[in-house]
Design an enzyme around this catalytic site. Sequence first.
Site, PDB file in Angstrom:
ATOM      1  N   ASP A   7      17.775 -34.722  30.347  1.00  0.00           N
ATOM      2  CA  ASP A   7      17.103 -36.036  30.721  1.00  0.00           C
ATOM      3  C   ASP A   7      17.907 -36.849  31.581  1.00  0.00           C
ATOM      4  OD1 ASP A   7      19.317 -36.618  29.003  1.00  0.00           O
ATOM      5  OD2 ASP A   7      18.202 -37.740  27.455  1.00  0.00           O
ATOM      6  N   MET A  17      19.534 -34.354  25.413  1.00  0.00           N
ATOM      7  CA  MET A  17      20.493 -33.532  25.432  1.00  0.00           C
ATOM      8  C   MET A  17      21.174 -33.218  24.193  1.00  0.00           C
ATOM      9  SD  MET A  17      22.359 -34.563  29.138  1.00  0.00           S
ATOM     10  CE  MET A  17      23.535 -32.850  29.141  1.00  0.00           C
ATOM     11  N   HIS A  18      21.898 -31.990  24.004  1.00  0.00           N
ATOM     12  CA  HIS A  18      23.048 -31.609  23.084  1.00  0.00           C
ATOM     13  C   HIS A  18      22.434 -31.312  21.676  1.00  0.00           C
ATOM     14  CE1 HIS A  18      25.556 -33.462  26.052  1.00  0.00           C
ATOM     15  NE2 HIS A  18      25.299 -34.750  25.764  1.00  0.00           N
TER      16      HIS A  18
END
Length: 499
Positions: free
Chosen positions: A240, A81-82
Amino acid sequence: MKYVIGVDLGTSAVKILLVNQNGEVCREVSKSYPLIIEKSGYSEQNPEEWVEKTTAGLAELVAGFDGDVHDIEGISFSGQMHGLVLLDGDNQVLRNAILWNDTRTTRQCQEIYEVAGRERLLEITKNPALEGFTLPKILWVKEQEPEVFERASVFMIPKDYLRYRLTGEIHMEYSDAAGTLLLNVAEREWSGELLGLFGLSAEFCPPLVESHALVGTLSAGFATKTGLSEAVKVFAGGADNACGAIGSGILSEGKTLCSIGTSGVVLSYEKRNDLDFAGKVHYFNHSEENAYYTMGVTLAAGYSLSWFKDTFAGEEEFVEFLTGVDEVPVGSNGLLFTPYIVGERTPHADAAIRGSFIGVDAAHERKHFVRAVLEGITYSLNESLEVFRSSGKTIDSIVSIGGGAKNDTWLQMQADIFNARIEKLSSEQGPGMGAAMLAAYGCGWYPSLKECAEVFIETAKTYEPIPKNVEAYQKLFAIYQQVYAQTKELNEQLREFRK
């Protein structure tokens, strides 16, 4: 027999699963790639590495498949992520991706609070401004690399960029968009208010789609390189943790997941979009349509254990290293460990705090320290569960996956500290399985993700809390909760001596 592929684009490797209609993993391939760490706090990757290793992994998977390649119907994705990937007007990558574990953006997080207001940010995004999120990274590039930002046309998350390279289509799905600090999580749309406050255009954000949405088919070039058919349907996929939840059956109220890897996650399913946790835990869109999940994070969960083993037991195998832990009584004979060895996330977002062993006695042996580390990790995860419970959630059954599900003593410890039944899965494939399930659902194999989970996921063993252990651990947990406040100032004073 029909098949789908789940691709999990992790931080250190891409893991690819070939799964049949019975939920059986028929083939599995993993390809690693490096981190780029230019200086302390920086963590980057070259997006081309993701594409090259995924291409090679899929080609290897297909080469070893003895069926008809046209029976592979769909592919979907899970991913870290991110992370920030910036593309120019020709959809070319402008710089290395800045990853979720990059911590250079503390000042940008403060800027977000100053401009948007802490409370308003929580109202819109349901999450605090943390260094790992995407908006602080965007602001860092805007400030530190203005010539790069000036050329940026659109931003993407790692797995969405990988999917673009397979299909030529640009999208972002809700579970990853929720981790950018630019999504109105409840309304499920990009926040025009936040975009305006930070001088970002609506076109800078990719079109939003559901995780099970069909977003294209494989390009001819990619099909040729991998051996897959151009007819393979490509589905959006999910973050995820969202995919890990799907792959563990966290698809209804009351379902909770404990995942212990390098970091540790406690994740609970939410149907409502209006709960208020005051930013103490993360609150994201799930990869199931119109669903959400709350999540607490321990930064150094499994990492605390591997750090201790590597530091004090060298090359010893984990099985040998954990021998004797079951002989140590609850509470490790008065030895307590806090797993803050790289800082902490939930419920203490504190980059400066560090870990402690408290109560060291001359009678303690290595096995006491090892058990204390296991207990400390589990106490930290329990802090997130307590935040959930204090909001009125009932948590009586938890699916445990990852490193924490590989040891019977640790699983029983989780049951006792969490005061909940722990379920161990018969086959645990984590986010990659969740991605495969999204593809299976997207292909129409099952009418819902829940019905897919009934076929794909099976519980192998359960662990019930032992009342006398629960009582002891509740006393110990109360002591654990005092350590953060009582060591915070000491760690601030020690900060200048860290190299």
